[in-house]
Design an enzyme around this catalytic site. Sequence first.
Site, PDB file in Angstrom:
ATOM      1  N   SER A  65       0.832  -1.204   0.000  1.00  0.00           N
ATOM      2  CA  SER A  65       0.000   0.000   0.000  1.00  0.00           C
ATOM      3  C   SER A  65       0.870   1.259   0.000  1.00  0.00           C
ATOM      4  CB  SER A  65      -0.966  -0.038   1.185  1.00  0.00           C
ATOM      5  OG  SER A  65      -1.957   0.960   1.053  1.00  0.00           O
TER       6      SER A  65
ATOM      7  N   ASP B  42      -9.991  -4.726  -4.521  1.00  0.00           N
ATOM      8  CA  ASP B  42      -9.334  -3.561  -3.939  1.00  0.00           C
ATOM      9  C   ASP B  42      -9.707  -2.289  -4.705  1.00  0.00           C
ATOM     10  OD1 ASP B  42      -7.611  -1.788  -2.669  1.00  0.00           O
ATOM     11  OD2 ASP B  42      -5.772  -2.704  -3.451  1.00  0.00           O
TER      12      ASP B  42
END
Length: 333
Positions: free
Chosen positions: A176, A276
Amino acid sequence: MASPATKQVAVEFPGLIKQYTDGTVERLCEFPTAPPNLDSPDPKTGVSSKDVTISDDPRISARIYLPKLDELGKRRKLPVLVYFHAGAFCLGSAFSALQHGYLNSLSAEAEAIAVSVEYRLAPEHPLPAAYEDSWDVLQWVASSFSAAGDGEGEEGVERWILEYGDLDRLFIGGDSAGGNIVHNLAMRAGEEGLFKGEVKIKGGYLLHPFFWGSNTIGKEPKENHQNSLPAATWRFVYPSAPGGLDNAMFNPGAKGAPPLARLNCDKLLVCVAGKDQLRERGVWYYELVKASGWKGEIELYEVEDEDHCFHLFNFGTENSETMIKRLASFIMS
């Protein structure tokens, strides 16, 4: 002093973090810390770990992982992974139990030394602080390789790199926000050189990388795009970012962004998850690099039925273990 119940909230991301008008911060999503396994290796993986302070001003530290070594392992050099944790630049820690279990498993599976970076968090330390801290640790690791000739090094920690680290197999990786850091460090290494140009990054993996921009791409919803969670988070952690959402550190494809051909590594692995919110950005980044003229090798790896950072939040599941094996294969190849 006012209690959190009576103070006025300036910025809030529900369930994650609050910043009050007096500047104080309350993190609502924190995981317990885990001690390093120095005196007694991790019972499941056999990995040893220890913490090191790299800088006092600013305060930068890291947790170092050393896989279990048999007699053959003691005579051969190991790849070194410099790892950057997730948390949108404002949450998370290299010392959390969440990260500790993950790095124990990855270090063991990849038979690699891992250096997990504890960078400063926003909003107390807005970006680019995390980028600068991460760069300083990467330079510190690179300098450890060069110290091999004179035997110098900080007690214990650098000795692991000096004795067992392979100069030709230096990797960077992150999840991330950490994946975003990986991109930006590879770019900076291409522009400035890593440790006087003496060390090169072998490869980098970007797992569910945190990228965004002012315009939608692919299948991203058009409604509320510039006020979405990724956009609001970027403004929170880097309020002075030149170009806002189209700052090159957040939007590598923005107009005027440095050419991606400058990426200083031999190979990249971009990992995305089908559910996601950032999935489209990861695929887009992969395509941008492929078309950039960069001379390295890049691969896209997708897990369709999982969400953001599933390998951390669902650690120990079959898909999580498969992901760790895939990352290990990238580091070992």
